[in-house]
Motif scaffolding. Structure first.
Motif, short mmCIF file in Angstrom:
data_model
loop_
_atom_site.label_atom_id
_atom_site.label_comp_id
_atom_site.label_asym_id
_atom_site.label_seq_id
_atom_site.Cartn_x
_atom_site.Cartn_y
_atom_site.Cartn_z
N VAL A 230 29.84 35.21 27.60
CA VAL A 230 30.05 35.15 29.04
C VAL A 230 29.91 36.56 29.62
N VAL A 231 29.09 36.66 30.66
CA VAL A 231 28.83 37.94 31.30
C VAL A 231 29.26 37.84 32.76
N ALA A 232 30.03 38.82 33.22
CA ALA A 232 30.45 38.84 34.62
C ALA A 232 29.50 39.72 35.42
N GLU A 233 29.02 39.18 36.52
CA GLU A 233 28.05 39.87 37.37
C GLU A 233 28.78 40.47 38.58
N GLY A 234 28.28 41.59 39.08
CA GLY A 234 28.83 42.15 40.32
C GLY A 234 30.19 42.81 40.14
N VAL A 235 30.44 43.38 38.96
CA VAL A 235 31.71 44.08 38.73
C VAL A 235 31.65 45.45 39.41
N GLU A 236 32.54 45.66 40.37
CA GLU A 236 32.49 46.89 41.17
C GLU A 236 33.73 47.76 41.02
N THR A 237 34.83 47.18 40.53
CA THR A 237 36.07 47.96 40.45
C THR A 237 36.70 47.85 39.05
N HIS A 238 37.53 48.85 38.75
CA HIS A 238 38.26 48.83 37.48
C HIS A 238 39.24 47.66 37.43
N GLU A 239 39.77 47.28 38.60
CA GLU A 239 40.70 46.14 38.65
C GLU A 239 39.98 44.86 38.21
N GLN A 240 38.77 44.69 38.71
CA GLN A 240 38.00 43.50 38.33
C GLN A 240 37.74 43.51 36.82
N GLN A 241 37.34 44.66 36.32
CA GLN A 241 37.07 44.76 34.88
C GLN A 241 38.33 44.43 34.08
N ALA A 242 39.48 44.97 34.53
CA ALA A 242 40.74 44.75 33.81
C ALA A 242 41.11 43.26 33.80
N PHE A 243 40.92 42.60 34.95
CA PHE A 243 41.22 41.16 35.02
C PHE A 243 40.33 40.39 34.05
N LEU A 244 39.05 40.72 34.05
CA LEU A 244 38.10 40.02 33.18
C LEU A 244 38.45 40.23 31.71
N GLU A 245 38.73 41.46 31.36
CA GLU A 245 39.08 41.76 29.97
C GLU A 245 40.34 41.03 29.55
N ALA A 246 41.34 41.06 30.43
CA ALA A 246 42.61 40.40 30.11
C ALA A 246 42.41 38.91 29.88
N ASN A 247 41.35 38.35 30.49
CA ASN A 247 41.09 36.93 30.35
C ASN A 247 39.99 36.60 29.36
N GLY A 248 39.51 37.60 28.64
CA GLY A 248 38.60 37.33 27.54
C GLY A 248 37.12 37.47 27.83
N CYS A 249 36.78 38.11 28.95
CA CYS A 249 35.36 38.39 29.21
C CYS A 249 35.11 39.86 28.95
N HIS A 250 34.17 40.14 28.04
CA HIS A 250 33.99 41.52 27.58
C HIS A 250 32.59 42.05 27.85
N ALA A 251 31.83 41.37 28.68
CA ALA A 251 30.48 41.85 29.00
C ALA A 251 30.34 41.92 30.52
N PHE A 252 29.88 43.06 30.99
CA PHE A 252 29.91 43.33 32.42
C PHE A 252 28.56 43.82 32.94
N GLN A 253 28.27 43.40 34.17
CA GLN A 253 27.08 43.89 34.87
C GLN A 253 27.54 44.16 36.29
N GLY A 254 27.34 45.37 36.77
CA GLY A 254 27.77 45.65 38.14
C GLY A 254 27.69 47.12 38.48
N PHE A 255 27.84 47.38 39.76
CA PHE A 255 27.69 48.75 40.26
C PHE A 255 28.72 49.70 39.67
N LEU A 256 29.86 49.18 39.18
CA LEU A 256 30.85 50.04 38.53
C LEU A 256 30.21 50.79 37.36
N PHE A 257 29.24 50.17 36.72
CA PHE A 257 28.61 50.75 35.53
C PHE A 257 27.21 51.29 35.84
#
Ligand code: C2E
Ligand code: CA
Ligand code: CA
Ligand code: CA
Length: 276
Positions: A230-257
């Motif tokens: 599962v990949v999360a698209e449009g990750v822009e903030t550390h808060e979003q990343q933290a929420f995703l990680e805490a819920n088991g999503c470990h792949a990110f695509q977004g302006f944060l990176f």
């Protein structure tokens, strides 16, 4: 806004850009772009893991129009779909994407995702075309990840499953894009030979909203249940990343990176990361 003359309205209403005249200009422009081959470009947006290591990238089409400037794919892909130009456009994208994969070894770029439009997917010889592109570039098909939307499954589910099975046979990877936006039914999802679900940006952007947070948690749970990445698209903030990680999503695509970037920038950023 004050009700001025036509020039004023033209200037201030972005919806004017979708007027019929504009539609025609886009269609003609697209034909020229395809013929000249000089205005189209692929951009690449890296995807990262928890340590911000690049695990892949998504190819995103860009059109530098001689007078309109950079035209967004959100604007011209629908026109390309309506006019059938998407078939030629999609072929061009596939060829360019395979070429990028040929030039970047798996150690630098493990995989590249490519958006496939419904019209393109429904083409009778779609599987053969993908196979031909992969073979011509001499790349490992598993590094090519095709993103389809739930829309392709609606018209004719059986035909879609057949195409997906054909794509699996040639060894490419498959993702459902914008998952949760369309009409997914869990009963058919488990019958599809998928590798990945992509969570749409619209859910990530509204994570403060309890409903969207619940949807994202559910999508991640579905992916885990079906053993899909599962990949999360449009990750822009550390808060979003933290929420995703805490819920088991470990792949990110977004302006944060990373933002989408031209090939040369991708190649040098990969060099910088791996030291290759
Ligand atoms: P998509 O497949 O959902 O692609 C992700 C879009 O989100 C891209 O927009 C990307 O630039 C943008 N994005 C990524 N991270 C962020 C972020 O953190 N914040 C924000 N605000 N945006 C982010 P883009 O490049 O404008 O593409 C728009 C859509 O056009 C794509 O949405 C896709 O549906 C379509 N598209 C793009 N390239 C192609 C293509 O080669 N073929 C087809 N059929 N469709 C394409
Ligand atoms: Ca996509
Ligand atoms: Ca999409
Ligand atoms: Ca999306």
């Amino acid at each position: 806004a004050k009700a001025g003359g036509r020039a004023c309205v033209r200037h201030y209403l972005p919806s004017m850009r979708t007027a019929a005249l504009h539609h025609l200009a886009l269609e003609q422009g697209l034909r020229q772009a395809l013929a000249s081959g000089e205005q189209l470009m692929l951009y690449f947006q890296p995807q990262v893991d928890r340590q911000a290591r690049v695990i892949g990238a998504e190819a995103l089409l860009r059109w530098q129009h001689p007078s309109l400037g950079m035209v967004s794919p959100a604007e011209f892909i629908p026109v390309a779909e309506e006019t059938g130009l998407i078939l030629e456009l999609g072929d061009w994208v596939l060829r360019e994407a395979c070429e990028a994969l040929r030039c970047l070894p798996a150690s630098r770029l493990p995989r590249l995702s490519v958006n496939i439009s419904p019209h393109q997917f429904a083409r009778r010889d779609f599987v053969e075309r993908v196979a031909a592109r992969v073979e011509a570039a001499g790349i490992d098909p598993a590094r090519l990840l095709l993103e389809i939307t739930e829309g392709v499954l609606i018209d004719d589910l059986y035909a879609a499953i057949e195409t997906l099975n054909g794509l699996k046979r040639i060894g490419v990877a498959l993702a459902i894009d914008d998952f949760g936006v369309g009409y997914s039914s869990l009963s058919y999802l488990k019958r599809l030979p998928l590798d990945e679900l992509k969570i749409d940006r619209s859910f990530i952007q509204e994570l403060e909203d309890a409903n969207d947070a619940a949807i994202v948690q559910t999508i991640i749970a579905i992916a885990r249940h079906l053993a899909l990445a599962v990949v999360a698209e449009g990750v822009e903030t550390h808060e979003q990343q933290a929420f995703l990680e805490a819920n088991g999503c470990h792949a990110f695509q977004g302006f944060l990176f990373h933002r989408p970037m031209p090939y040369a920038a991708l190649a040098s950023s990969l060099k910088a990361v791996t030291g290759a």
